[in-house]
Design an enzyme around this catalytic site. Structure first.
Site, PDB file in Angstrom:
ATOM      1  N   HIS A   1       0.819  -1.215   0.000  1.00 44.32           N
ATOM      2  CA  HIS A   1       0.000   0.000   0.000  1.00 44.32           C
ATOM      3  C   HIS A   1       0.850   1.262   0.000  1.00 44.32           C
ATOM      4  CE1 HIS A   1       0.204  -0.376   4.546  1.00 44.32           C
ATOM      5  NE2 HIS A   1       0.234   0.947   4.464  1.00 44.32           N
TER       6      HIS A   1
ATOM      7  N   ASN B   1      -9.377  -5.067   6.168  1.00 40.17           N
ATOM      8  CA  ASN B   1      -8.516  -4.028   6.714  1.00 40.17           C
ATOM      9  C   ASN B   1      -8.764  -3.864   8.210  1.00 40.17           C
ATOM     10  OD1 ASN B   1      -6.648  -1.951   6.678  1.00 40.17           O
ATOM     11  ND2 ASN B   1      -8.124  -0.402   6.027  1.00 40.17           N
ATOM     12  N   TRP B   2      -7.676  -3.865   8.996  1.00 41.54           N
ATOM     13  CA  TRP B   2      -7.708  -3.751  10.456  1.00 41.54           C
ATOM     14  C   TRP B   2      -8.323  -4.984  11.135  1.00 41.54           C
ATOM     15  CZ3 TRP B   2      -4.799   0.179  11.842  1.00 41.54           C
ATOM     16  CH2 TRP B   2      -4.734   1.316  11.023  1.00 41.54           C
TER      17      TRP B   2
ATOM     18  N   ASP C   1       1.157  -7.769   1.907  1.00 42.46           N
ATOM     19  CA  ASP C   1       1.339  -6.325   1.808  1.00 42.46           C
ATOM     20  C   ASP C   1       2.824  -5.967   1.707  1.00 42.46           C
ATOM     21  OD1 ASP C   1       0.901  -3.626   1.767  1.00 42.46           O
ATOM     22  OD2 ASP C   1      -0.375  -3.584   3.556  1.00 42.46           O
TER      23      ASP C   1
ATOM     24  N   SER D   1       3.830   1.800   8.587  1.00 36.83           N
ATOM     25  CA  SER D   1       3.603   0.960   7.414  1.00 36.83           C
ATOM     26  C   SER D   1       4.899   0.791   6.635  1.00 36.83           C
ATOM     27  CB  SER D   1       2.544   1.585   6.511  1.00 36.83           C
ATOM     28  OG  SER D   1       1.284   1.566   7.116  1.00 36.83           O
TER      29      SER D   1
END
Length: 720
Positions: free
Chosen positions: A82, A210-211, A219, A656
């Site tokens: 991402h 997501n989460w 990822d 991230s």
């Protein structure tokens, strides 16, 4: 690295009782918690982590929003999918959809430029400059005069630091403006996309997962840093060569298992653990609910406006991914907050702090007035923010661009050293990159629809609650209908040439007189709004100066108070290099009431795969899973390939792409997410529930070897 520590924070960590897996520690603080690190399992000397130009810190880099690390001697950089998503999207076309199918450069010649403005920052030095920024003379000042003096000192030090070509310097604040550090970074400008798996791997599960846990997302992605032949940072050129880092991470040969030590090195964005109760109440009662509502509308509008336009959809893919991420994040925080005692507990802690301050004549004289002052400032600021909640989103994108360019023209009439921070010569490449980047991230139809949605709400407010200057520049009057506002926007967009790239670029070098003479609708509006905008900025600076002084005093009081209780006070995250450590750990009572295992595997990928939408795993990947074509990447206990794992790491946005390392400092994966009920840790850390999610190195290597055939990269990383 210079051995400079926070004077107060260093004392606060001595004999501290912070949990071993709580804290985003500055590297220079680690000797203070060496016993905790060793007890947790670290096999390196903790003092080695303070040396930014040595292993392993010398391999850790920032992308200016995400974290990353060098993983080869040829400048190969590993980060999250991402984090490279926008670059993949911008390289994609309807004919070559790299988002859907993945991107792999088999040779250096096949690597493509990353998104405009992409940078790789290599930190080389950190120095405490607090006494130089807040000198004895500055300490006596208040309001705008204080902010002007602070900025002057910052600009002077940054200019001296950046005399060495190829470096970017900054002076972020710590502990609410109590401390200042000069950070020097090599700025690598030629960044190229090397590899990203298909979206069905890198974003598997999409916004649904997501989460969430269990998770099965690959990822990861790769950039490469390029420099000129003399080894110095340079703009993109076919003659540039791969950067040779002084250090790069070596891949772990042994996989992780539950209970193993793990640490993450990266650049966490923002945490808010030292915030006042009033700030917490404003955020969760107004700011986050408003954000969630507006995000849902924005996503729906983009989806509707790009439904039959694949090119426009690709242009907004990066924005959609970003909004979705924060949309779910904020909603998760709201849900966690609603079931918590955060506000009453923080209110009590704040009351206890004030009681401690007032219990002693010395501390009362030093801190009491400033604590009252900061509470007063925030009350006024929050009231204004509520009133103007739709103003910023009612600006057409090119009106904002025109305002920025006009401000740049105004600032360029001054000597470089006297210009406002952000408008100096050092900032011009950023402006150019922004102008160039519009081409693949803007569609007039979409922008107009987004602005109209916000403008209707803004214009519905009474005139006394609106910005008269904005109304005049835009032509907004009381009682205007949606159709009238749409017609107003149609006229404004039609009267501008900002959609033309050459036209936009030309205004980077135009004079103030050129702007004033222009008939372009966005430029005319920008000129009309300038004087009032500057008056407002001056008033904001006056408030900011008072806030800086009061908040720094508040944090000084808090550090002293916590020290009296024997507790650590590490600074809130602020996008600077930090270290957090913990262990691979399951969670006995997950948010859904079930036990969460520490690892997920490729069996879960196959089980979730639907062939469409967010769970569209590539056919060749599913075939490899079905055939159990796992090679050497099988975990002996799991009997298959692990995908993601949980750890008790204290991370947040900005982490991230952070490298996850084992006890020996070997690369073992990438941090990319947290769990929905634990993201409230940005405000209030909870040891029992906080879990970070990492992609396992073994899954990355298996996908690259057995599915994507990225043998060239595996060889480069010595993974063969």
């Amino acid at each position: 690295m210079k051995k400079s520590l926070f004077a107060l924070a260093a004392l606060a960590t001595l004999g501290a009782t912070a949990h071993a897996d709580e804290g985003m520690w500055m590297p220079q603080q680690l000797p203070q918690i060496a016993k905790q690190l060793k007890a947790a399992g670290l096999k390196l000397d903790p003092s080695s982590l303070t040396k930014l130009t040595e292993f392993p810190m010398g391999a850790i880099v920032s992308l200016g929003g995400c974290s990353a690390s060098f993983v080869s001697p040829q400048g190969l950089v590993a980060t999250n999918h991402h984090c490279v998503y926008d670059s993949v999207a911008r390289a994609s076309t309807p004919e070559h959809n790299y988002l859907a199918n993945g991107f792999l450069a088999k040779t250096l010649a096949e690597e493509v430029p990353a998104a405009p403005g992409s940078r790789i920052y290599v930190t080389t030095d950190v120095t405490n400059v607090s006494d130089k920024i807040i000198s004895a003379d500055v300490a006596k000042l208040t309001g705008k005069a204080r902010m002007d003096a602070i900025e002057k000192n910052q600009k002077s030090m940054i200019a001296a630091c950046e005399k060495e070509a190829g470096f970017r310097c900054s002076i972020p604040t710590f502990y609410g403006g109590l401390e200042f550090y000069l950070i020097k970074q090599m700025e690598i400008k030629d960044v190229r996309l090397v590899h990203a798996p298909a979206e069905g791997v890198g974003k598997f599960g999409g916004d649904t997962d997501n989460w969430m846990w269990p998770r099965h997302t690959g990822d990861y992605g790769f950039y490469r840093a390029y420099v000129s032949k003399d080894g110095k940072p340079a703009e993109f050129s076919k003659d540039n060569v791969p950067y040779v880092p002084k250090h790069f991470l070596k891949l772990a040969k042994d996989g992780l298992k539950e209970g193993d030590f793990v640490m993450v090195l990266g650049y966490p964005g923002r945490t808010n653990r030292h915030r006042l109760p009033s700030e917490i109440a404003y955020t969760f009662d107004f700011e986050y609910p408003n954000f969630v509502k507006n995000s849902a509308e924005t996503l729906a509008i983009i989806a509707a406006e790009t439904k039959d336009n694949k090119d426009a959809a690709l242009k907004y893919a990066g924005m959609v991914a970003n909004i979705n991420n924060y949309y779910k994040n904020r909603q998760g925080m709201l849900d966690s907050y609603a079931d918590s005692d955060i506000l009453p507990r923080k209110s009590k802690e704040h009351a206890d702090l004030k009681a401690w301050v007032n219990s002693n004549p010395k501390t009362k004289a030093e801190f009491a007035a400033d604590i009252e002052k900061i509470e007063e400032i925030y009350a006024k600021r929050d009231a204004t923010a509520k009133k103007e909640s739709y103003l910023a989103s009612s600006y057409p994108r090119f009106l904002s661009t025109a305002r920025t360019l006009y401000r740049l023209a105004q600032e360029r009439t001054k000597p470089n050293a006297e210009r406002r921070a952000g408008f100096q010569d050092r900032d011009l490449p950023r402006f150019k990159a922004s102008i160039d980047g519009v081409e693949r991230s803007y569609d007039e139809k979409v922008d107009k629809a987004l602005v109209l949605n916000s403008l209707v709400k803004y214009a519905a407010a009474p005139a006394a609650e609106r910005n008269a200057n904005f109304d005049s520049a835009m032509g907004i009057k009381d009682g205007m209908s949606k159709d009238q506002l749409k017609a107003l926007l149609d006229t404004m967009y039609a009267g501008s040439q900002f959609g033309d790239k050459a036209f936009r670029a030309a205004w980077l070098n135009k004079s103030v007189d050129d702007f004033k003479a222009s008939n372009d609708s966005f430029i005319k509006a920008a000129v009309a709004m300038y004087d009032e905008g500057m008056k407002r900025e001056m008033a904001d600076q006056e408030t900011a100066g008072s806030m800086q002084k009061a908040y720094a005093s508040y944090m000084k009081a808090k550090i002293a108070y916590m020290k009296s209780k024997g507790q650590a006070v590490y600074p809130d995250a602020n996008s600077t290099l930090r270290v957090t450590f913990g262990k691979v750990a399951s969670r006995p009572f997950g948010a859904d009431g079930t036990t969460w295992t520490a690892f997920t595997t490729v069996k879960g990928v196959a089980a979730k795969a639907t062939g469409t939408g967010e769970f569209n795993a590539p056919a060749n990947q599913l075939a490899a899973i079905k055939a159990k074509d796992f090679g050497k990447y099988v975990d002996p206990a799991l009997k298959t390939v692990p995908v993601n794992y949980l750890a008790t790491l204290d991370i947040t946005g900005g982490n991230s792409g952070s490298a996850a390392l084992n006890a020996k400092g070997e690369f073992i994966g990438l941090a990319f997410d947290g769990t929905l009920d634990s993201i409230i840790a940005d405000w209030d850390y909870n040891k029992a529930s906080s879990r970070s999610i990492q992609v396992d190195l073994r899954y990355m290597l298996w996908q690259m070897k057995h599915v994507d055939k990225a043998d060239n990269l595996l060889k480069e990383m010595n993974a063969e």
